[in-house]
Scaffold this motif. Structure first.
Motif, short mmCIF file in Angstrom:
data_model
loop_
_atom_site.label_atom_id
_atom_site.label_comp_id
_atom_site.label_asym_id
_atom_site.label_seq_id
_atom_site.Cartn_x
_atom_site.Cartn_y
_atom_site.Cartn_z
N THR A 382 -7.06 16.43 -3.51
CA THR A 382 -7.58 17.56 -2.56
C THR A 382 -8.19 18.36 -3.15
OG1 THR A 382 -6.00 16.79 -0.71
CG2 THR A 382 -7.33 18.61 -0.42
N SER A 383 -7.46 19.00 -4.24
CA SER A 383 -7.90 20.15 -4.90
C SER A 383 -9.38 19.77 -5.59
CB SER A 383 -7.05 20.98 -5.92
OG SER A 383 -5.93 21.16 -5.30
N LEU A 384 -9.32 18.77 -6.09
CA LEU A 384 -10.64 18.21 -7.00
C LEU A 384 -11.52 17.14 -5.93
CD1 LEU A 384 -8.71 16.74 -9.95
CD2 LEU A 384 -9.92 19.09 -9.78
N ASP A 385 -11.34 17.36 -4.68
CA ASP A 385 -12.20 16.62 -3.93
C ASP A 385 -12.53 15.29 -4.28
OD1 ASP A 385 -13.67 16.39 -1.57
OD2 ASP A 385 -15.41 17.11 -2.34
N GLN A 386 -11.19 14.58 -4.73
CA GLN A 386 -11.55 13.31 -5.31
C GLN A 386 -10.34 12.09 -4.52
OE1 GLN A 386 -11.49 13.57 -9.49
NE2 GLN A 386 -13.88 13.92 -9.64
N ALA A 387 -10.03 12.46 -3.31
CA ALA A 387 -9.06 11.61 -2.54
C ALA A 387 -9.43 10.26 -2.65
CB ALA A 387 -9.00 12.03 -1.08
N ALA A 388 -10.41 9.66 -2.65
CA ALA A 388 -10.74 8.34 -2.65
C ALA A 388 -10.30 7.78 -3.97
CB ALA A 388 -12.22 7.96 -2.42
N LEU A 389 -10.89 8.60 -5.21
CA LEU A 389 -10.77 8.03 -6.44
C LEU A 389 -9.33 7.90 -6.78
CD1 LEU A 389 -11.60 7.47 -9.14
CD2 LEU A 389 -11.64 9.77 -9.72
N PHE A 390 -8.62 8.90 -6.35
CA PHE A 390 -7.03 8.62 -6.55
C PHE A 390 -6.44 7.53 -6.01
CE2 PHE A 390 -7.36 12.85 -8.53
CZ PHE A 390 -6.17 13.20 -8.82
N ALA A 391 -6.92 7.57 -4.71
CA ALA A 391 -5.96 6.19 -4.09
C ALA A 391 -6.51 5.04 -4.53
CB ALA A 391 -6.93 6.07 -2.47
N THR A 392 -7.67 4.87 -5.07
CA THR A 392 -7.96 3.32 -5.83
C THR A 392 -7.15 3.51 -7.20
OG1 THR A 392 -10.11 3.70 -5.25
CG2 THR A 392 -9.88 2.24 -7.00
N CYS A 393 -7.33 4.67 -7.90
CA CYS A 393 -6.37 4.63 -9.23
C CYS A 393 -4.97 4.23 -8.77
CB CYS A 393 -6.39 5.75 -9.94
SG CYS A 393 -8.30 5.92 -10.57
N ILE A 394 -4.41 5.02 -7.96
CA ILE A 394 -2.90 4.87 -7.63
C ILE A 394 -2.64 3.27 -7.43
CG2 ILE A 394 -1.18 5.20 -6.12
CD1 ILE A 394 -2.42 8.14 -6.14
N GLU A 395 -3.54 2.64 -6.56
CA GLU A 395 -3.31 1.19 -6.14
C GLU A 395 -3.52 0.28 -7.21
OE1 GLU A 395 -5.56 -1.89 -3.31
OE2 GLU A 395 -5.97 0.24 -2.71
N GLU A 396 -4.40 0.81 -8.01
CA GLU A 396 -4.55 -0.32 -9.50
C GLU A 396 -3.18 -0.08 -10.53
OE1 GLU A 396 -8.00 1.08 -11.08
OE2 GLU A 396 -9.32 0.18 -9.93
N TYR A 397 -2.77 1.19 -10.32
CA TYR A 397 -1.66 1.33 -11.07
C TYR A 397 -0.22 0.73 -10.48
CZ TYR A 397 2.50 4.33 -12.60
OH TYR A 397 3.68 4.84 -13.04
N GLU A 398 -0.16 1.00 -9.19
CA GLU A 398 0.97 -0.01 -8.68
C GLU A 398 0.52 -1.49 -8.71
OE1 GLU A 398 0.95 2.04 -4.84
OE2 GLU A 398 2.47 3.37 -5.41
N ASP A 399 -0.25 -1.92 -8.60
CA ASP A 399 -0.65 -3.30 -8.72
C ASP A 399 -0.18 -3.77 -10.15
OD1 ASP A 399 -1.47 -3.96 -6.28
OD2 ASP A 399 -3.86 -3.79 -6.75
N GLU A 400 -0.45 -3.08 -11.03
CA GLU A 400 0.04 -3.19 -12.49
C GLU A 400 1.42 -3.33 -12.55
OE1 GLU A 400 -1.49 -0.63 -15.01
OE2 GLU A 400 -3.62 -1.18 -14.81
N ARG A 401 2.45 -2.57 -11.62
CA ARG A 401 3.61 -2.55 -11.89
C ARG A 401 4.49 -3.60 -11.10
NH1 ARG A 401 6.27 1.74 -13.26
NH2 ARG A 401 7.95 1.65 -11.73
N ILE A 402 3.35 -4.49 -10.22
CA ILE A 402 4.07 -5.71 -9.69
C ILE A 402 4.34 -6.50 -10.71
CG2 ILE A 402 3.37 -7.60 -8.26
CD1 ILE A 402 1.71 -5.69 -6.79
N GLY A 403 3.78 -6.63 -11.59
CA GLY A 403 3.95 -7.80 -12.64
C GLY A 403 4.60 -7.34 -14.02
N GLN A 404 5.43 -6.18 -13.65
CA GLN A 404 6.25 -5.59 -14.71
C GLN A 404 7.41 -6.40 -15.31
OE1 GLN A 404 7.73 -1.80 -13.81
NE2 GLN A 404 8.91 -2.81 -11.69
N ASP A 405 7.95 -6.25 -16.32
CA ASP A 405 8.99 -7.08 -16.90
C ASP A 405 10.24 -7.28 -15.68
OD1 ASP A 405 11.15 -8.11 -18.16
OD2 ASP A 405 10.94 -6.62 -20.16
N ALA A 406 10.56 -8.29 -15.67
CA ALA A 406 11.60 -8.65 -14.44
C ALA A 406 12.84 -7.90 -14.81
CB ALA A 406 11.72 -9.89 -14.38
N ARG A 407 13.18 -7.59 -16.23
CA ARG A 407 14.49 -7.01 -16.55
C ARG A 407 14.58 -5.74 -15.96
NH1 ARG A 407 13.98 -8.19 -22.68
NH2 ARG A 407 12.18 -7.19 -22.26
#
Length: 1015
Positions: A382-407
């Motif tokens: 909100t401070s940087l007025d980039q809410a959409a960019l943050f949401a996209t990056c967070i989604e990509e970040y969490e998508d990457e964690r879906i396939g993380q090491d099963a251990r």
């Protein structure tokens, strides 16, 4: 030195004195006097003399000699010094120096200047002087340096004296020259002595401006702050390692423009906590960010210091958004302020160049993982007025964690379905226990939905090896969301842990119908209980509640059939239950009676249910009655010493059950899961009476339960036995009979004698009846209630009928109906107006007794039944009326007593009324007998039927009369002692007694205690 020069001294008694002297004074006098007046200011005096008189002056050399010779109290006794005495802009007096005493030790500090004494004790500000610590051991725990500043008009005076007094009695006098200084000189002084700058500038801000100031003081101070800050920052460390105060580092700092500055780092304060965390700016800004620092889990920061400080907390990291506007390249410093130990400064590495949007977010996500710091990330976006960019990056970040090491996974969605196109169903496991699970979210294109409260946790023993806590805590989960709008959308499930961990799992639900769900439950029966709970709260899956209930019963049935073949009768799981189902008795439509034992060392079950193979579920939580199990106590007492002997149970479940039907007990321990026991339903091949006896024989250690037996029957056992007894087939009326001798045409009396176990008394009775004229109006009926006796009875009848020539009939019906049933059958066959019920072991003493009883029955007031005086063979009383009694050994029961039993009768022949009479010999009108329904055949074997009959007659206003003129012998045993070891026969009697008392309590028959109370 002029003639007016004076030497200020502190006397040993604390008084202040001045000693005048000139260069021509007699040095010998001063030499002898000086040690006498010497206080604790040797070094200060020596420095003063050097400045005033020079190094070669005789007095200077004298004082130096005294110090060298250790005469009086040389420099090692000094505890304070004054480094600077400055008059700023001719109006503000600044005093700076050091005091090797804490503020608590000082009683008073005063300045003597221009003829005035000014107490400055509370104006002193302490700060750190590390260079002095080596000279004053132990001073690293507090600040030595001090400064004070205040407006003062001192005129032309250019010297002053500082007097210091301690609570211990120590004191010191310091004489100082006052130097004039302008703002430029002060700036040079502060830039060269940066530790002095901040406390002094803070003090100067509190000095009021004079009328001509016009705000210039604030401006000058701002310039000084900026200059000092810029001079200070280049020398600041990026890592501080001061165990007495702080070990800390600011690892990353990114400017957010007008929104402030993002700080990320760690700090350890092993000894004391800072009073405040301050962010300082290049323009003198100071911002307290103590409450804005969010702790972070940073075991890596503690690793190198763990051996030195084993008590350190792994939550030593911090992240902070400080609302101090900051641009790239701005200079900032972090200060940890301590009360006694001053400030610890750390360089803040503000990024010098901006980062591209996605790169910035990626960098932030390394420090601020979304599962824990989503609120902080939203604030930054909100401070940087980039809410959409943050949401996209967070989604990509969490998508990457879906396939993380099963251990390292903490989430798995085993299966997801869309049921009937209306509800989303997900099951899997979460590798966080309840204490560490912060939030569960369903991530949809329209936004995140908090579903934490909708998740039902289940036990997953299969993953206990990976998560040891899962052995006793639920790790699986089931989620049902009734929302048709979610069907067809891209969905993910996210978990967040309170320790900062998190994971996202993509859902690929498949369409499924009720049949498919049944297959899922059959493959995984453990899902049945939580799924049913979730389905029970739905409203759109079926058109009405009845349809939904049918679906649920079908699921239960499928799950039951899947798990039933593997169900144990014994379970040993100390985290939930240790127990067994020992036996069960199927009771048809009445239900099932279950015997077993259990102990629950950790927790009690939330509920217990009986489940059937048809999907029925009956809550039997309150149907358990505890029994003594000494064998179980002996087996487990060493492991669980706190348990008692009441470990057995009997449970009556009124769920209709036939032989061979599947039944199971389910103990529900909430999120710890259900524990199931198979209940055997094999049929017991026996008669009704035999089954009742078997059930009572299954009660362990009844002699240790005397005081609770009534509660045992009331807790369900009595109702079960009642149901068994009601299961006896109704008498179909097929009675065979044979007449011996010529039958009476119109008898007045019908004498009924039941035969069971033995029939030889028949000949003794016939011998007594043969000469009794009353049998001219009395028909005699022998009712054979034992199929095994029919042939023998008929043979005896055929042999003795011609001998005694008393007409009688023999009735039989091929089964045992008990005392009550036999008399009821005989009564239905009787033709006389009066019924005379007689046991086979009752023998009259003389003829005419029947006429006596008949006359009394018709003549005594409200007579409902009359009975003779029954005697034992020794002429002692066997029966002279029955009375109710209680027994402290068997609380709750109402038993019968025969008053006067075993004594000599002294009551004469006059009739007397009694609460009850025995049916061993009892006469009553057939119409009254039929009006109360005859004997109650619900009593097993033969207890309390006669009491019940008498009380039923009393309920109709009838009275019971003993007629002692009629006397007979009764060969019955003299007593049955319930106080002895309780066996199956005693338990049968007690069951009958419980049934009898229940009828009295319900008002079905008269309460005999009312008659005693009225007397």
């Amino acid at each position: 030195m002029g003639a007016e020069a004076r030497l200020a001294l502190t006397l040993v008694d604390g008084r202040c004195a001045e000693l005048p002297f000139t260069a021509s004074d007699d040095m010998s006098e001063i030499k002898s006097t000086l040690p006498q007046y010497w206080g604790h200011s040797g070094p200060a005096l020596l420095d003063t003399l050097r400045r005033m008189l020079g190094e070669d002056n005789a007095l200077t050399r004298l004082v130096k000699g005294l110090d060298d010779q250790d005469t009086a109290v040389g420099a090692r006794y000094s505890f304070a010094a004054c480094d600077h005495a400055l008059l700023l802009a001719s109006r503000v007096l600044i005093i700076n120096g050091w005091i090797a005493k804490t503020l608590a030790e000082l009683e008073r500090v005063e300045v003597v200047v221009a003829g005035r004494i000014i107490d400055i004790t509370k104006r002193i500000v302490r700060y750190v002087r590390p260079d002095l610590n080596s000279a004053h051991l132990g001073s690293d725990a507090h600040s030595l340096e001090f400064v004070c500043a205040f407006a003062l008009d001192i005129g032309a005076t250019n010297s002053m004296t500082v007097n210091l007094f301690c609570h211990s009695g120590m004191c010191q006098v310091i004489q100082c020259d006052i130097q004039d200084m302008g703002w430029d000189g002060l700036g040079s002084l502060l830039r060269g002595n940066i530790d002095l700058a901040w406390p002094l500038l803070d003090l100067l801000e509190k000095v009021p401006e004079d009328d001509a100031g016009s705000g210039r003081l604030a401006g000058r101070l701002a310039i000084l702050r900026r200059d000092c800050f810029l001079a200070h920052v280049p020398h600041l460390p990026s890592v501080v390692d001061q165990p007495a105060t702080a070990i800390a580092k600011v690892e990353w700092a990114y400017p957010l423009g007008s929104a402030g500055l993002l700080l990320y780092g760690w700090k350890l304060t092993p000894v004391r906590k800072p009073r405040a965390v301050l962010l300082r700016g290049s323009k003198g800004e100071v911002l307290d960010i103590s409450s804005r620092c969010t702790p972070m889990y940073r075991p890596d920061a503690c690793e190198n210091y763990r051996s030195r400080f084993p008590e350190l907390d792994d939550w030593c990291g911090f992240v902070c958004i400080a609302p101090l506007p900051t641009r790239h390249g701005d200079v900032r410093a972090l200060c940890l302020a301590f009360d006694d130990a001053g400030e610890v400064w750390i360089k803040v590495p503000v990024a010098s160049e901006p980062l591209a949007g996605p790169r910035l977010v990626r960098q932030l996500l390394q420090f601020l993982p979304p599962p824990r710091y989503r609120d902080e990330l939203e604030e930054i976006s909100t401070s940087l007025d980039q809410a959409a960019l943050f949401a996209t990056c967070i989604e990509e970040y969490e998508d990457e964690r879906i396939g993380q090491d099963a251990r390292t996974s903490i989430l798995a969605c085993d299966q997801s379905y869309v049921l009937n196109g209306r509800a989303l169903l997900v099951h899997g496991w979460i590798g966080l226990d309840q204490l560490n699970l912060s939030r569960v979210e369903l991530v949809t294109p329209a936004g995140d939905i908090d579903v934490t409260s909708r998740v039902r946790r289940t036990m997953r023993p299969d993953i206990a090896a990976r998560f040891p806590w899962a052995a006793v805590n639920p790790a699986g989960f089931l989620l049902l969301i009734e929302d048709a709008d979610l069907v067809g959308q891209s969905l993910r499930l996210r978990v967040r842990g309170s320790d900062g961990r998190g994971q996202l799992s993509r859902l690929s639900p498949t369409a499924i119908d009720w049949e498919g769900i049944a297959d899922v439950v059959s493959a995984n029966p453990a899902l049945e209980s939580p799924l049913v709970d979730l389905l029970s709260g739905t409203s759109t899956l079926e058109p009405d509640g009845e349809h939904l209930q049918n679906r649920i019963e079908s699921l239960r049935s499928d799950a039951f059939r899947a798990r039933f073949p593997q169900l144990p009768v014994y379970v040993e799981n100390p985290a939930t239950i240790i127990g067994a189902v020992d036996s069960a008795y199927v009771l048809g439509d009445a239900g099932i009676l279950i015997f077993g034992w259990s102990l629950t060392p950790v927790r009690k079950p939330q509920r217990v249910t009986l489940c059937s193979d048809s999907g029925q579920v009956l809550d039997v939580t309150g149907n358990f009655t505890r029994l003594v199990r000494l064998d179980v106590l002996q087996a487990f007492q060493a492991r669980f010493p706190a348990m008692d002997e009441w470990l057995g149970y009997v449970c009556f479940a009124p769920m209709p059950t036939s032989s061979g039907e599947g039944r199971a007990l389910s103990f529900d321990f909430g999120e710890q899961g259900d524990v199931w026991f198979r209940v055997p339903t094999e049929k017991h091949q026996t008669t009704v009476v035999g089954l009742i006896r078997n059930v009572l024989q299954a009660i362990p250690a009844p002699e240790r339960m005397r005081h609770t037996l009534y509660a045992l029957f009331s807790g369900g056992l009595g109702a079960a036995l009642e149901a068994v007894n009601r299961g006896r087939p109704l008498f179909d009326g097929t009675v065979q009979e044979r007449q011996f001798g010529a039958p009476l045409m119109a008898p007045t009396n019908s004498l009924i004698v039941p035969l069971y176990g033995r029939c030889d008394f028949l000949r003794h009775q016939l011998a007594q009846f043969a000469d009794d004229p009353d049998f001219a109006q009395t028909e005699l009926l022998y009712v054979v209630d034992d199929p095994a006796l029919v042939s023998e009875t008929l043979e005896l009848a055929a042999r003795y009928a011609p001998l005694f020539r008393v007409p009688f009939r023999v009735l039989w019906y091929g089964e045992n109906r008990g005392f009550a049933g036999a008399n009821n059958i005989g009564a239905r066959a009787a033709r006389g107006e009066n019924l005379l019920l007689v046991n086979s072991d009752v023998i009259p003493q003389r003829a005419g007794w029947i006429s006596i009883l008949a006359a009394a029955l018709h003549e005594l007031p409200d007579a409902g039944a009359v009975g003779p005086l029954l005697l034992f063979g020794d002429e002692s009383v066997q029966h002279a009326g029955m009375y109710p009694r209680t027994d402290d050994l068997f609380p709750g029961f109402l038993l019968n007593t025969h008053k006067g039993m075993g004594t000599v009768w002294e009551g004469g022949d006059a009739p007397s009324e009694h609460p009850m009479l025995t049916a061993a010999c009892l006469m009553l009108k057939k119409s009254d007998f039929e009006a109360v329904g005859g004997f109650d055949e619900g009593y097993v074997i033969g207890d309390f039927e006669d009491s019940d009959l008498c009380l039923a007659l009393r309920k109709r206003g009838k009275r019971m009369w003993l007629v002692p003129e009629a006397r007979l012998w009764h060969l019955e045993r003299q007593s049955q002692n319930l106080g002895q070891a309780i066996g199956e026969r005693q338990l049968v009697t007690l069951f009958n007694g419980w049934r009898y008392m229940e009828k009295i309590s319900a008002g079905e028959i008269y309460d005999p205690r009312d008659m005693e109370r009225s007397e």
